[in-house]
Scaffold this motif. Structure first.
Motif, PDB file in Angstrom:
ATOM      1  N   LYS A  74       2.003   9.359  -9.972  1.00 24.32           N
ATOM      2  CA  LYS A  74       1.121   9.111 -11.120  1.00 24.32           C
ATOM      3  C   LYS A  74       1.969   8.793 -12.355  1.00 24.32           C
ATOM      4  O   LYS A  74       2.589   9.667 -12.941  1.00 24.32           O
ATOM      5  N   THR A  75       2.017   7.510 -12.740  1.00 26.98           N
ATOM      6  CA  THR A  75       2.802   7.094 -13.910  1.00 26.98           C
ATOM      7  C   THR A  75       1.954   6.271 -14.860  1.00 26.98           C
ATOM      8  O   THR A  75       2.479   5.508 -15.655  1.00 26.98           O
ATOM      9  N   ASP A  76       0.642   6.426 -14.803  1.00 26.19           N
ATOM     10  CA  ASP A  76      -0.244   5.581 -15.587  1.00 26.19           C
ATOM     11  C   ASP A  76      -0.417   6.108 -17.014  1.00 26.19           C
ATOM     12  O   ASP A  76      -0.264   7.302 -17.272  1.00 26.19           O
ATOM     13  N   PRO A  77      -0.754   5.218 -17.961  1.00 26.05           N
ATOM     14  CA  PRO A  77      -0.868   5.623 -19.369  1.00 26.05           C
ATOM     15  C   PRO A  77      -2.106   6.455 -19.677  1.00 26.05           C
ATOM     16  O   PRO A  77      -2.197   7.040 -20.749  1.00 26.05           O
ATOM     17  N   HIS A  78      -3.061   6.499 -18.757  1.00 27.36           N
ATOM     18  CA  HIS A  78      -4.304   7.244 -18.970  1.00 27.36           C
ATOM     19  C   HIS A  78      -4.965   7.429 -17.606  1.00 27.36           C
ATOM     20  O   HIS A  78      -4.815   6.573 -16.723  1.00 27.36           O
ATOM     21  N   PRO A  79      -5.707   8.519 -17.383  1.00 27.37           N
ATOM     22  CA  PRO A  79      -6.337   8.735 -16.075  1.00 27.37           C
ATOM     23  C   PRO A  79      -7.318   7.649 -15.657  1.00 27.37           C
ATOM     24  O   PRO A  79      -7.697   7.573 -14.490  1.00 27.37           O
ATOM     25  N   GLN A  80      -7.743   6.791 -16.598  1.00 28.92           N
ATOM     26  CA  GLN A  80      -8.671   5.709 -16.246  1.00 28.92           C
ATOM     27  C   GLN A  80      -8.005   4.333 -16.219  1.00 28.92           C
ATOM     28  O   GLN A  80      -8.676   3.330 -16.001  1.00 28.92           O
ATOM     29  N   ILE A  81      -6.688   4.298 -16.406  1.00 22.42           N
ATOM     30  CA  ILE A  81      -5.964   3.025 -16.470  1.00 22.42           C
ATOM     31  C   ILE A  81      -4.912   2.968 -15.371  1.00 22.42           C
ATOM     32  O   ILE A  81      -4.126   3.900 -15.202  1.00 22.42           O
ATOM     33  N   ASN A  82      -4.903   1.869 -14.618  1.00 26.64           N
ATOM     34  CA  ASN A  82      -3.859   1.612 -13.621  1.00 26.64           C
ATOM     35  C   ASN A  82      -2.750   0.788 -14.253  1.00 26.64           C
ATOM     36  O   ASN A  82      -3.015  -0.295 -14.798  1.00 26.64           O
ATOM     37  N   ARG A  83      -1.525   1.272 -14.196  1.00 28.24           N
ATOM     38  CA  ARG A  83      -0.388   0.484 -14.670  1.00 28.24           C
ATOM     39  C   ARG A  83       0.091  -0.410 -13.530  1.00 28.24           C
ATOM     40  O   ARG A  83       0.457   0.081 -12.462  1.00 28.24           O
ATOM     41  N   VAL A  84       0.073  -1.711 -13.745  1.00 31.51           N
ATOM     42  CA  VAL A  84       0.544  -2.668 -12.754  1.00 31.51           C
ATOM     43  C   VAL A  84       1.904  -3.168 -13.228  1.00 31.51           C
ATOM     44  O   VAL A  84       1.999  -3.932 -14.188  1.00 31.51           O
ATOM     45  N   LYS A  85       2.947  -2.722 -12.564  1.00 26.36           N
ATOM     46  CA  LYS A  85       4.309  -3.019 -13.008  1.00 26.36           C
ATOM     47  C   LYS A  85       5.242  -2.969 -11.802  1.00 26.36           C
ATOM     48  O   LYS A  85       5.157  -2.052 -10.986  1.00 26.36           O
ATOM     49  N   TYR A  86       6.130  -3.955 -11.701  1.00 33.18           N
ATOM     50  CA  TYR A  86       7.037  -3.987 -10.559  1.00 33.18           C
ATOM     51  C   TYR A  86       7.916  -2.743 -10.541  1.00 33.18           C
ATOM     52  O   TYR A  86       8.432  -2.288 -11.562  1.00 33.18           O
ATOM     53  N   LYS A  87       8.085  -2.215  -9.335  1.00 33.08           N
ATOM     54  CA  LYS A  87       8.924  -1.036  -9.148  1.00 33.08           C
ATOM     55  C   LYS A  87       9.608  -1.147  -7.793  1.00 33.08           C
ATOM     56  O   LYS A  87       8.932  -1.353  -6.771  1.00 33.08           O
ATOM     57  N   LYS A  88      10.909  -1.058  -7.785  1.00 32.08           N
ATOM     58  CA  LYS A  88      11.651  -1.157  -6.534  1.00 32.08           C
ATOM     59  C   LYS A  88      11.282   0.001  -5.619  1.00 32.08           C
ATOM     60  O   LYS A  88      11.268   1.162  -6.028  1.00 32.08           O
ATOM     61  N   LYS A  89      10.963  -0.320  -4.369  1.00 34.93           N
ATOM     62  CA  LYS A  89      10.533   0.699  -3.433  1.00 34.93           C
ATOM     63  C   LYS A  89      11.693   1.601  -3.058  1.00 34.93           C
ATOM     64  O   LYS A  89      12.781   1.151  -2.733  1.00 34.93           O
ATOM     65  N   ALA A  90      11.434   2.915  -3.113  1.00 35.40           N
ATOM     66  CA  ALA A  90      12.484   3.893  -2.822  1.00 35.40           C
ATOM     67  C   ALA A  90      12.208   4.646  -1.535  1.00 35.40           C
ATOM     68  O   ALA A  90      12.837   5.647  -1.248  1.00 35.40           O
ATOM     69  N   GLY A  91      11.259   4.179  -0.738  1.00 44.90           N
ATOM     70  CA  GLY A  91      10.888   4.864   0.498  1.00 44.90           C
ATOM     71  C   GLY A  91       9.526   5.510   0.376  1.00 44.90           C
ATOM     72  O   GLY A  91       9.104   5.912  -0.707  1.00 44.90           O
ATOM     73  N   GLY A  92       8.821   5.607   1.497  1.00 42.78           N
ATOM     74  CA  GLY A  92       7.494   6.208   1.491  1.00 42.78           C
ATOM     75  C   GLY A  92       6.432   5.220   1.039  1.00 42.78           C
ATOM     76  O   GLY A  92       6.687   4.032   0.853  1.00 42.78           O
ATOM     77  N   ALA A  93       5.220   5.731   0.839  1.00 44.98           N
ATOM     78  CA  ALA A  93       4.106   4.874   0.431  1.00 44.98           C
ATOM     79  C   ALA A  93       4.317   4.376  -0.992  1.00 44.98           C
ATOM     80  O   ALA A  93       4.866   5.074  -1.840  1.00 44.98           O
ATOM     81  N   GLN A  94       3.870   3.153  -1.239  1.00 43.61           N
ATOM     82  CA  GLN A  94       3.984   2.568  -2.571  1.00 43.61           C
ATOM     83  C   GLN A  94       2.668   1.904  -2.950  1.00 43.61           C
ATOM     84  O   GLN A  94       2.055   1.213  -2.146  1.00 43.61           O
ATOM     85  N   SER A  95       2.247   2.115  -4.181  1.00 48.55           N
ATOM     86  CA  SER A  95       1.021   1.491  -4.657  1.00 48.55           C
ATOM     87  C   SER A  95       1.170  -0.018  -4.670  1.00 48.55           C
ATOM     88  O   SER A  95       2.237  -0.563  -4.956  1.00 48.55           O
ATOM     89  N   VAL A  96       0.069  -0.716  -4.386  1.00 50.62           N
ATOM     90  CA  VAL A  96       0.052  -2.176  -4.456  1.00 50.62           C
ATOM     91  C   VAL A  96       0.346  -2.651  -5.873  1.00 50.62           C
ATOM     92  O   VAL A  96       0.766  -3.788  -6.094  1.00 50.62           O
ATOM     93  N   HIS A  97       0.161  -1.764  -6.864  1.00 55.80           N
ATOM     94  CA  HIS A  97       0.395  -2.130  -8.254  1.00 55.80           C
ATOM     95  C   HIS A  97       1.882  -2.243  -8.600  1.00 55.80           C
ATOM     96  O   HIS A  97       2.234  -2.677  -9.689  1.00 55.80           O
ATOM     97  N   TYR A  98       2.769  -1.858  -7.668  1.00 53.42           N
ATOM     98  CA  TYR A  98       4.198  -1.892  -7.951  1.00 53.42           C
ATOM     99  C   TYR A  98       4.946  -2.998  -7.214  1.00 53.42           C
ATOM    100  O   TYR A  98       6.144  -3.142  -7.366  1.00 53.42           O
ATOM    101  N   VAL A  99       4.258  -3.784  -6.392  1.00 53.64           N
ATOM    102  CA  VAL A  99       4.946  -4.766  -5.567  1.00 53.64           C
ATOM    103  C   VAL A  99       5.137  -6.078  -6.315  1.00 53.64           C
ATOM    104  O   VAL A  99       4.461  -6.358  -7.306  1.00 53.64           O
ATOM    105  N   ALA A 100       6.065  -6.906  -5.794  1.00 58.54           N
ATOM    106  CA  ALA A 100       6.355  -8.185  -6.437  1.00 58.54           C
ATOM    107  C   ALA A 100       5.576  -9.334  -5.815  1.00 58.54           C
ATOM    108  O   ALA A 100       5.430 -10.385  -6.429  1.00 58.54           O
ATOM    109  N   GLY A 101       5.091  -9.154  -4.596  1.00 59.58           N
ATOM    110  CA  GLY A 101       4.379 -10.222  -3.915  1.00 59.58           C
ATOM    111  C   GLY A 101       3.064 -10.545  -4.589  1.00 59.58           C
ATOM    112  O   GLY A 101       2.536  -9.769  -5.386  1.00 59.58           O
TER     113      GLY A 101
END
Length: 290
Positions: A74-101
């Motif tokens: 959970k790294t979003d700015p508010h409980p009702q807001i999804n942050r969509v931002k690229y994040k390099k995968k470090a293993g395990g499940a990753q939100s679709v909001h962090y991918v580059a594709g």
């Protein structure tokens, strides 16, 4: 190409100017555009979570975001807001909001009952613009009404058969990481204020092509239904039907979630300059509204 789609020009030409206005003033102007086009772009909206949610409150109730309802980080700015931002995968499940594709056109909360009425995106930081066009995370929207009318004209009885099947077969599927009350509507469902036979709501999940294999026991004549689903997915992913344009910082795009799909082109997530790895700082805040 999709950049020439007339809808993309309409969205930009008929935008609401947000600079120097109160949230109430912006919302009133946006409502007029929404009533006409079912989609509205606001320029120069303040990058403030509370004012963003205040604006959306004029159109319904902002829902809790994905990560607050899941086990993902959970790294979003508010409980009702999804942050969509690229994040390099470090293993395990990753939100679709962090991918580059790229993200295929899809409906917000496609599994959910009741159906959410609106979806919003606020661009906080557009990220790298020096990369080639088509790799900047350009926003995509698809008008289902326009798409279905064009397919009806192009494909005739073939389209009508697929449209009828997808409009009359109830379907229930789950989200990958979120647990909410599930809809049993057909993928194409009727709207009380429909403008014509092809003005329907659509609930389309990005990975439904694969997801449907796990629920085929609930679908009569599965092979025929699967063919109709593939027809819909292929058409919605065809760039000739895309309205596509880059969003600048402060751009807020509000769409009718029944009538439009949303997605994006891929982004360049990272590259190396003089031996130093750099990460794209593109950031967008999305909210689903009921």
């Amino acid at each position: 190409m999709y950049a020439d789609n007339p809808l993309a020009q309409v969205i930009q030409d008929e935008h609401v100017a947000g600079a120097g206005k109160s949230v109430e003033e912006i919302a009133a102007e946006a409502r007029e555009v929404m009533e006409k086009n079912r989609i509205c772009l606001v320029r120069d909206f303040p990058l403030d979570p509370d004012r963003y949610l205040d604006f959306l409150g004029h159109f319904g109730e902002p829902l809790m975001n994905y990560s607050s309802l899941s086990e993902l980080e959970k790294t979003d700015p508010h409980p009702q807001i999804n942050r969509v931002k690229y994040k390099k995968k470090a293993g395990g499940a990753q939100s679709v909001h962090y991918v580059a594709g790229g993200l295929r056109p899809h409906s917000a909360r496609s599994w959910r009952s009741p159906r959410p009425s609106h979806f919003a995106m606020l661009m906080v930081e557009p990220g790298w613009r020096e990369v080639p066009a088509g790799e900047r995370g350009e926003s995509i929207v698809v008008s289902w009404y326009d798409l279905f009318n064009r397919l009806a004209e192009r494909d005739g009885e073939v389209f009508e058969e697929h449209f009828a099947r997808l409009s009359t077969t109830p379907l229930t599927f789950e989200a990958n990481n979120v647990r909410e009350e599930l809809s049993d509507l057909p993928l194409l469902y009727p709207l009380a204020d429909a403008r014509g036979p092809y003005d329907v709501g659509v609930r389309l999940k990005q990975d439904l092509r694969d997801k449907i294999l796990g629920i085929q026991e609930q679908i009569p004549e599965f092979e025929a239904y699967q063919k109709s689903l593939h027809y819909l997915l292929d058409a919605s992913a065809d760039e000739q039907f895309f309205a596509c344009f880059p969003m600048d910082g402060g751009d807020l795009l509000l769409i009718d979630n029944h009538r439009f799909a949303h997605g994006r082109l891929k982004i360049v997530g990272e590259y190396t300059v003089d031996g130093e790895a750099r990460t794209n700082n593109r950031e967008l805040w999305s909210v689903t509204v009921h």
